[in-house]
Design a protein around this motif. Structure first.
Motif, short mmCIF file in Angstrom:
data_model
loop_
_atom_site.label_atom_id
_atom_site.label_comp_id
_atom_site.label_asym_id
_atom_site.label_seq_id
_atom_site.Cartn_x
_atom_site.Cartn_y
_atom_site.Cartn_z
N CYS A 165 0.83 -1.22 0.00
CA CYS A 165 0.00 0.00 0.00
C CYS A 165 0.86 1.26 0.00
O CYS A 165 0.57 2.24 -0.70
N ILE A 166 1.91 1.22 0.80
CA ILE A 166 2.81 2.38 0.85
C ILE A 166 3.49 2.59 -0.50
O ILE A 166 3.62 3.71 -1.01
N ILE A 167 3.94 1.49 -1.11
CA ILE A 167 4.60 1.58 -2.42
C ILE A 167 3.63 2.13 -3.48
O ILE A 167 4.00 3.02 -4.27
N TYR A 168 2.41 1.60 -3.49
CA TYR A 168 1.43 2.09 -4.47
C TYR A 168 1.11 3.57 -4.25
O TYR A 168 0.96 4.33 -5.21
N ALA A 169 0.98 3.97 -2.97
CA ALA A 169 0.70 5.38 -2.67
C ALA A 169 1.83 6.27 -3.17
O ALA A 169 1.60 7.32 -3.78
N CYS A 170 3.07 5.84 -2.92
CA CYS A 170 4.22 6.62 -3.40
C CYS A 170 4.24 6.72 -4.92
O CYS A 170 4.47 7.78 -5.50
N CYS A 171 4.00 5.56 -5.57
CA CYS A 171 3.98 5.56 -7.04
C CYS A 171 2.87 6.46 -7.59
O CYS A 171 3.06 7.17 -8.58
N PHE A 173 1.47 9.17 -6.16
CA PHE A 173 1.77 10.59 -6.02
C PHE A 173 2.94 11.02 -6.90
O PHE A 173 2.94 12.13 -7.44
N ILE A 174 3.91 10.13 -7.07
CA ILE A 174 5.05 10.48 -7.94
C ILE A 174 4.60 10.59 -9.39
O ILE A 174 4.91 11.56 -10.08
N SER A 175 3.85 9.57 -9.87
CA SER A 175 3.41 9.60 -11.29
C SER A 175 2.45 10.75 -11.54
O SER A 175 2.55 11.45 -12.56
#
Length: 411
Positions: A165-171, A173-175
């Protein structure tokens, strides 16, 4: 991007509450159906920026799930109880507390986004950019829900779920941030191009204006030189040769002599002679363009005015405009009428026109229905009229024709 009304909030709240309860029985598939209908209802409720609202709704939903779980973790750690214990005994207290805290969080987030980060400026982005952002957010939301819902059903480790979930959230917001930044860069580039285009148009206009001024200056010098060459004939009293010279250089060969005689006869009642000559040459020029002229001067008129040159210049602008407008029409006509009533001289000029002008804008500088490098004549005429307190101008449209009246008081 567009705040909802109170009743819309209530409808969405009731829907989410009911869908959440049903989701306990149908698990994985109901979550997707619930989110799909939620987004559908939201898009139906907003009237503008639909793609933008869809993108922000997806982000907001994921933030809601994230905050819900964070709040649950904090409560369970602080009270030293399990999530199941809270769900069975204090679900209503937990829900109300969470709603209040989440509302405060959203208020603060809106303030930061709209006041500090100027999210409103993002409304300048075009639809394709927002559609791409919405698609990106929907994709991440789908992956997010699959990871949580499917992961629980197949027995993923909770720590792995949190990490995903943290990885998807970071991806996400970055994308999304990269897409927004690229969109802003494109927007700035478009603004620079628009600014450059306007600068180029201004330079072209200035060049055209300089060319027009040079042309006018050249014409004025040539005209003065022609007039000076006539002084030799006058000095030696060679009038016949002067008439021949004048006819060759100034008079229009397209109008027959008998027609010119008729025009001069129609203007016979106008004095002084320079005013009569002015009207004569303008009417001859109009007839050479194939325009039908009507002249109405019922009795002898002596135009005695302290600035006869200004009167001629103003009437010249009116007649030139009437001629330009009339020659574009299928019915090429204009009418000249002069009256002297109770100490007032009234000049009335009427012409047919293909395109009816805007009476509000037509006296503004550069306004024209004739294209580029036109539109200053009436502006200059209005400035001249404004210098004379005994001059009055009126313009109106009747039956598609333009009528201009100039009244002069005799002091």
């Amino acid at each position: 991007m567009q705040p909802l009304k109170i009743w819309q909030y209530l409808v969405l709240t009731v829907y989410m509450t009911g869908a959440g309860m049903l989701g306990e029985y149908f698990s994985f598939h109901s979550n997707f159906l619930m989110i799909t209908l939620l987004l559908f209802f939201l898009i139906c409720m907003v009237q503008k920026n639909k793609a933008a609202n869809l993108a922000l709704a997806c982000v907001g939903y994921m933030i809601g799930i994230f905050c819900n779980n964070i709040f649950l973790v904090i409560v369970t750690k602080a009270a030293k109880v399990t999530p199941d214990f809270i769900a069975e005994n204090y679900w209503w207290l937990f829900s109300i507390s969470y709603i209040v805290l989440f509302a405060l969080l959203i208020t603060a987030l809106r303030y930061i986004l709209y006041k500090k980060l100027s999210l409103v400026k993002l409304s300048e982005l075009n639809s394709p950019v927002w559609i791409a952002l919405a698609g990106n957010c929907l994709l991440f939301l789908a992956v997010f829900l699959i990871t949580i819902t499917l992961g629980r059903s197949v027995g993923y480790d909770p720590a792995a779920l949190k990490l995903n979930c943290i990885i998807y959230a970071c991806c996400l917001f970055i994308s999304s941030g990269l897409m927004l930044q690229n969109a802003k860069n494109i927007l700035e580039e478009e603004k620079l191009k628009e600014k450059a285009r306007k600068q180029k148009d201004m330079e072209s206009y200035i060049k055209g204006l300089e060319y027009m001024l040079d042309d006018m200056s050249r014409f004025r010098h040539n005209y003065k030189n022609l007039l000076l060459t006539m002084s030799g004939y006058i000095k030696e009293n060679r009038m016949e040769e002067l008439k021949d010279f004048f006819k060759e250089k100034f008079q229009n060969p397209l109008v027959k002599e008998e027609e010119k005689t008729q025009i001069w006869t129609a203007l016979r009642h106008i004095y002084p002679i320079e005013m009569k000559g002015f009207f004569y040459e303008k009417v001859v020029a109009a007839m050479a363009e194939g325009i039908e002229i009507s002249i109405d001067v019922p009795k002898e008129l002596h135009i005695e005015y302290h600035s006869i040159e200004d009167v001629i210049q103003i009437l010249g602008i009116f007649l030139d405009n009437a001629m330009e407008a009339a020659k574009e029409c299928t019915t090429k006509k204009f009418w000249i009428s002069v009256r002297n009533t109770e100490g007032r001289m009234i000049f009335r000029i009427e012409n047919t026109c293909l395109k009816v002008p805007d009476l509000v804008q037509m006296f503004e500088k550069h306004y024209s229905t004739k294209g580029e490098h036109h539109g200053n004549g009436l502006y200059w005429a209005q400035e001249l009229i404004g210098k004379h307190s005994d001059m009055y101008h009126e313009i109106q449209i009747e039956n598609g024709n333009v009528i201009q009246k100039l009244e002069i008081e005799f002091i």
